[in-house]
Design a protein around this motif. Structure first.
Motif, PDB file in Angstrom:
ATOM      1  N   ALA A 230      13.695   3.091  -8.461  1.00  0.00           N
ATOM      2  CA  ALA A 230      14.261   2.081  -7.673  1.00  0.00           C
ATOM      3  C   ALA A 230      13.442   0.762  -7.643  1.00  0.00           C
ATOM      4  CB  ALA A 230      14.338   2.572  -6.240  1.00  0.00           C
ATOM      5  N   GLY A 231      12.442   0.673  -8.465  1.00  0.00           N
ATOM      6  CA  GLY A 231      11.473  -0.302  -8.644  1.00  0.00           C
ATOM      7  C   GLY A 231      10.043  -0.239  -8.150  1.00  0.00           C
ATOM      8  N   GLY A 232       9.739   1.009  -7.741  1.00  0.00           N
ATOM      9  CA  GLY A 232       8.439   1.289  -7.053  1.00  0.00           C
ATOM     10  C   GLY A 232       7.497   1.794  -7.957  1.00  0.00           C
ATOM     11  N   VAL A 233       6.453   2.024  -7.376  1.00  0.00           N
ATOM     12  CA  VAL A 233       5.117   2.519  -8.060  1.00  0.00           C
ATOM     13  C   VAL A 233       4.641   4.085  -7.558  1.00  0.00           C
ATOM     14  CG1 VAL A 233       2.905   2.174  -9.074  1.00  0.00           C
ATOM     15  CG2 VAL A 233       4.431   0.222  -8.663  1.00  0.00           C
ATOM     16  N   ALA A 234       4.243   4.856  -8.403  1.00  0.00           N
ATOM     17  CA  ALA A 234       3.553   6.290  -8.050  1.00  0.00           C
ATOM     18  C   ALA A 234       2.490   6.543  -9.123  1.00  0.00           C
ATOM     19  CB  ALA A 234       4.680   7.259  -7.911  1.00  0.00           C
ATOM     20  N   ALA A 254       4.062   3.135  -3.765  1.00  0.00           N
ATOM     21  CA  ALA A 254       4.351   1.932  -3.031  1.00  0.00           C
ATOM     22  C   ALA A 254       5.698   1.338  -3.542  1.00  0.00           C
ATOM     23  CB  ALA A 254       3.268   1.122  -3.326  1.00  0.00           C
ATOM     24  N   ALA A 255       6.145   0.442  -2.648  1.00  0.00           N
ATOM     25  CA  ALA A 255       7.555  -0.179  -3.000  1.00  0.00           C
ATOM     26  C   ALA A 255       7.473  -1.068  -4.231  1.00  0.00           C
ATOM     27  CB  ALA A 255       8.177  -1.021  -1.864  1.00  0.00           C
ATOM     28  N   TRP A 260       1.365  -1.957  -4.037  1.00  0.00           N
ATOM     29  CA  TRP A 260       0.367  -0.739  -4.523  1.00  0.00           C
ATOM     30  C   TRP A 260      -0.994  -1.441  -4.486  1.00  0.00           C
ATOM     31  CZ3 TRP A 260      -3.201   0.595  -8.156  1.00  0.00           C
ATOM     32  CH2 TRP A 260      -3.602   1.928  -8.156  1.00  0.00           C
ATOM     33  N   ALA A 261      -1.134  -2.532  -5.292  1.00  0.00           N
ATOM     34  CA  ALA A 261      -2.440  -3.076  -5.457  1.00  0.00           C
ATOM     35  C   ALA A 261      -3.196  -3.530  -4.104  1.00  0.00           C
ATOM     36  CB  ALA A 261      -2.233  -4.375  -6.406  1.00  0.00           C
ATOM     37  N   GLU A 262      -2.239  -4.094  -3.241  1.00  0.00           N
ATOM     38  CA  GLU A 262      -2.820  -4.548  -1.784  1.00  0.00           C
ATOM     39  C   GLU A 262      -3.196  -3.512  -1.177  1.00  0.00           C
ATOM     40  OE1 GLU A 262      -3.986  -7.148   0.376  1.00  0.00           O
ATOM     41  OE2 GLU A 262      -2.269  -8.084  -0.561  1.00  0.00           O
ATOM     42  N   VAL A 263      -2.455  -2.457  -0.920  1.00  0.00           N
ATOM     43  CA  VAL A 263      -2.786  -0.972  -0.158  1.00  0.00           C
ATOM     44  C   VAL A 263      -3.906  -0.387  -1.039  1.00  0.00           C
ATOM     45  CG1 VAL A 263      -1.926   1.223   0.599  1.00  0.00           C
ATOM     46  CG2 VAL A 263      -0.446  -0.981   0.670  1.00  0.00           C
ATOM     47  N   ARG A 264      -3.914  -0.310  -2.257  1.00  0.00           N
ATOM     48  CA  ARG A 264      -4.995   0.213  -2.818  1.00  0.00           C
ATOM     49  C   ARG A 264      -6.725  -0.304  -2.442  1.00  0.00           C
ATOM     50  NH1 ARG A 264      -9.245   1.470  -4.502  1.00  0.00           N
ATOM     51  NH2 ARG A 264      -9.994   2.524  -6.600  1.00  0.00           N
ATOM     52  N   GLU A 265      -6.485  -1.730  -2.511  1.00  0.00           N
ATOM     53  CA  GLU A 265      -7.498  -2.536  -2.395  1.00  0.00           C
ATOM     54  C   GLU A 265      -7.932  -2.330  -0.770  1.00  0.00           C
ATOM     55  OE1 GLU A 265     -10.987  -4.943  -2.249  1.00  0.00           O
ATOM     56  OE2 GLU A 265      -9.869  -4.097  -3.979  1.00  0.00           O
ATOM     57  N   THR A 266      -7.093  -2.226   0.095  1.00  0.00           N
ATOM     58  CA  THR A 266      -7.313  -2.393   1.488  1.00  0.00           C
ATOM     59  C   THR A 266      -7.911  -1.039   2.141  1.00  0.00           C
ATOM     60  OG1 THR A 266      -5.498  -4.035   1.963  1.00  0.00           O
ATOM     61  CG2 THR A 266      -6.368  -2.832   3.998  1.00  0.00           C
ATOM     62  N   LEU A 267      -7.196   0.081   1.488  1.00  0.00           N
ATOM     63  CA  LEU A 267      -7.398   1.397   2.008  1.00  0.00           C
ATOM     64  C   LEU A 267      -8.453   2.178   1.351  1.00  0.00           C
ATOM     65  CD1 LEU A 267      -3.991   2.835   3.135  1.00  0.00           C
ATOM     66  CD2 LEU A 267      -5.768   1.503   4.544  1.00  0.00           C
ATOM     67  N   LEU A 268      -8.517   1.792  -0.062  1.00  0.00           N
ATOM     68  CA  LEU A 268      -9.466   2.768  -0.977  1.00  0.00           C
ATOM     69  C   LEU A 268     -10.686   1.887  -1.693  1.00  0.00           C
ATOM     70  CD1 LEU A 268      -6.751   4.916  -2.513  1.00  0.00           C
ATOM     71  CD2 LEU A 268      -8.450   5.672  -0.725  1.00  0.00           C
TER      72      LEU A 268
END
Length: 270
Positions: A230-234, A254-255, A260-268
């Motif tokens: 559907a266009g997302g990333v895993a 991520a959608a 994905w990159a934003e959440v990866r940087e923010t959380l990890l």
């Protein structure tokens, strides 16, 4: 080859298991219907009976195929070797969210994925109480309740993001980073104890990401393919693509690529 007919047939099979076995047993289980298959891991008669029905149906649809079901693997872990094997291999989670189901809570889901020559090619997730079925095949996108669906293409600012982080099994250092980064996320959810529902919520836009530590193949192969198609990333935390045969930990879904990159940087991010 996976065509629309197979998508429909497997979807109908999951509905059959839900209608005949799983939903009728919801909130109707006796104490003897719930047992512990491993420390902290329970199984119900609904899991066992639904897996038997689904597995038999899948073998009829693809004669000669192999079924790797969650409950079958609990009895014989050697079945996991088929995930890198040749031919057609099915992954089945007959009741995803068993702890919810056994406690009389929702959500729970029925899930399946098809691997061909070791690669995921099709997937299904059914939430029977929500009357929602998602299906996908590689190269043909994802359909949700019969209609094509795409994940969001926008990139919300961190303060506008909404998603789940399953922190229970994270190593302490990673857990601390996620919790600290969560203060910069708009809404960091604790999770629904049903991976299938988390993936469906990414498809519908209810949330934009989901972070997991444990990545058992029947829990994540179906949803990961649905979101990707559907266009997302895993991907794993290090950015490598998720594959259900990988014996690893950590998965961020991520959608889209930017989320994905934003959440990866923010959380990890270190």
């Amino acid at each position: 080859m996976v065509d629309d007919a197979l998508l429909d047939d497997v979807g109908a099979l999951l509905w059959e298991a839900a209608d005949q076995i799983v939903v009728p047993l919801f909130r109707k289980l006796d104490a003897a219907d719930v047992t512990e298959k491993a420390p902290g891991e329970i199984v119900t008669v609904a899991d066992q009976r639904a897996e038997e029905l689904i597995s038999a149906g899948l073998r009829r649809l693809r004669p000669g195929s192999v079924v790797v079901g969650e409950e079958a693997v609990a009895e014989d872990r050697d079945l996991l070797r088929h995930l890198r094997g040749v031919g057609d291999v099915w992954l089945v989670d007959p009741v995803d969210g068993t702890s919810n189901f056994a406690a009389g809570r929702r959500p729970f889901a029925l899930m399946a994925a098809l691997l061909s020559e070791g690669e995921p090619v099709a997937a299904w997730v059914l939430d029977p109480l929500a009357d929602t079925l998602a299906a996908a095949r590689v190269g043909a996108g994802t359909v949700l309740d019969g209609r094509p669906v795409r994940t969001i293409e926008t990139v919300p600012a961190p303060a506008e993001l909404r998603g789940v982080a399953m922190t229970r099994f994270l190593p302490p250092a990673a857990r601390d980073r996620v919790r600290a980064g969560g203060s910069r996320i708009g809404e960091l959810l604790p999770g629904q104890h049903c991976a299938g529902r988390e993936y469906l919520d990414i498809l519908t836009g209810r949330q934009q990401f989901a972070l997991f530590w444990r990545t058992l193949p029947w829990d994540h192969a179906p949803g990961a393919l649905l979101v990707r198609a559907a266009g997302g990333v895993a991907r794993r935390f290090d950015g490598t693509e998720y594959h259900p045969a990988d014996d690893g930990h950590g998965l961020l879904v991520a959608a889209n690529e930017q989320v994905w990159a934003e959440v990866r940087e923010t959380l990890l991010g270190d």
